[in-house]
Design an enzyme around this catalytic site. Sequence first.
Site, mmCIF file in Angstrom:
data_model
loop_
_atom_site.group_PDB
_atom_site.id
_atom_site.type_symbol
_atom_site.label_atom_id
_atom_site.label_comp_id
_atom_site.label_asym_id
_atom_site.label_seq_id
_atom_site.Cartn_x
_atom_site.Cartn_y
_atom_site.Cartn_z
ATOM 1 N N ASP A 90 0.823 -1.206 0.000
ATOM 2 C CA ASP A 90 0.000 0.000 0.000
ATOM 3 C C ASP A 90 0.860 1.261 0.000
ATOM 4 O O ASP A 90 0.605 2.213 -0.761
ATOM 5 C CB ASP A 90 -0.916 -0.017 1.230
ATOM 6 N N ASP B 2 -9.080 -2.061 2.544
ATOM 7 C CA ASP B 2 -8.854 -1.453 3.854
ATOM 8 C C ASP B 2 -9.915 -1.870 4.862
ATOM 9 O O ASP B 2 -9.802 -1.548 6.054
ATOM 10 C CB ASP B 2 -8.830 0.072 3.730
#
Length: 384
Positions: free
Chosen positions: A200, A271
């Site tokens: 990420d 997420d």
Amino acid sequence: MAEQTYSWAYSLVDSSQVSTFLISILLIVYGSFRSLNMDFENQDKEKDSNSSSGSFNGNSTNNSIQTIDSTQALFLPIGASVSLLVMFFFFDSVQVVFTICTAVLATIAFAFLLLPMCQYLTRPCSPQNKISFGCCGRFTAAELLSFSLSVMLVLIWVLTGHWLLMDALAMGLCVAMIAFVRLPSLKVSCLLLSGLLIYDVFWVFFSAYIFNSNVMVKVATQPADNPLDVLSRKLHLGPNVGRDVPRLSLPGKLVFPSSTGSHFSMLGIGDIVMPGLLLCFVLRYDNYKKQASGDSCGAPGPANISGRMQKVSYFHCTLIGYFVGLLTATVASRIHRAAQPALLYLVPFTLLPLLTMAYLKGDLRRMWSEPFHSKSSSSRFLEV
């Protein structure tokens, strides 16, 4: 001037941010408990199927459940990076196929999300007998109803492209992935989440220096051609047939409009799902401890740990960490006015408190490698 300086603080109570916080937490909690209920149902089925033979295998699992091992946890960020690059460079070539595949998966996932409600609605008027559809299999009335409603929702989404329908499909994907994918141990959880944190951070912060564009943001926000529009052009159906349908923003994220309507807040389903898998794991472990003689399951905790500390569940601790991490990520994005890798904040705020509490309670060694190795009892109650 002061109002502009602290505008990020006002944005935290905006309807878009509040909705993002509430929905993401509710999806994780609901998906985790759906997963736990699936474990209970599988245990009951195993007991019923083995009662006639006089044997019981406590380690058997449902074939539909996918457990991630250490190798898969290590290579998943690499596979995700390859998929991201394919979508970045060849999106125009694969967008229709990708949209159709996403629609099919979203249909199945949203049907799974609707199934408990449909079971409740059909229970008074329909028995739980399954209806045969030949080679397609056998289904209950509730399963048929949930699938039909899901198909209708996907069709309306394709025709309208409305953000609310896209969010509904993304919610179904989140719940289904949390319920059907399992982390077997804390070691695998740390490997997976640490790798995804690096993934990420790299693609959000550093991809622009290599590809002259933020790869993660571009792929996440790029709309796809509507399959109906593509079909009408391929078949030369004329300018008025299938040409007025909108481009589709794919359900790989949750979006909510602000109270002023000036912008949308966005949170990728990764997420939600990846921390959700960790929450699901600790919920199952909390239940395992209750089944295996309550607090006596793990190694004895240090003498200075209070009884109140021993009663705090890992699920509560990790869920609070998720909320604080999501809040921190939101504040960082508002202050810097740029996209932030949410896992940079979510992973430390969930893993570190969990590891600390497991060490203090004396459960760290068990949770790290073999948390569910012993036979579980038939207790079905968990206080949360």
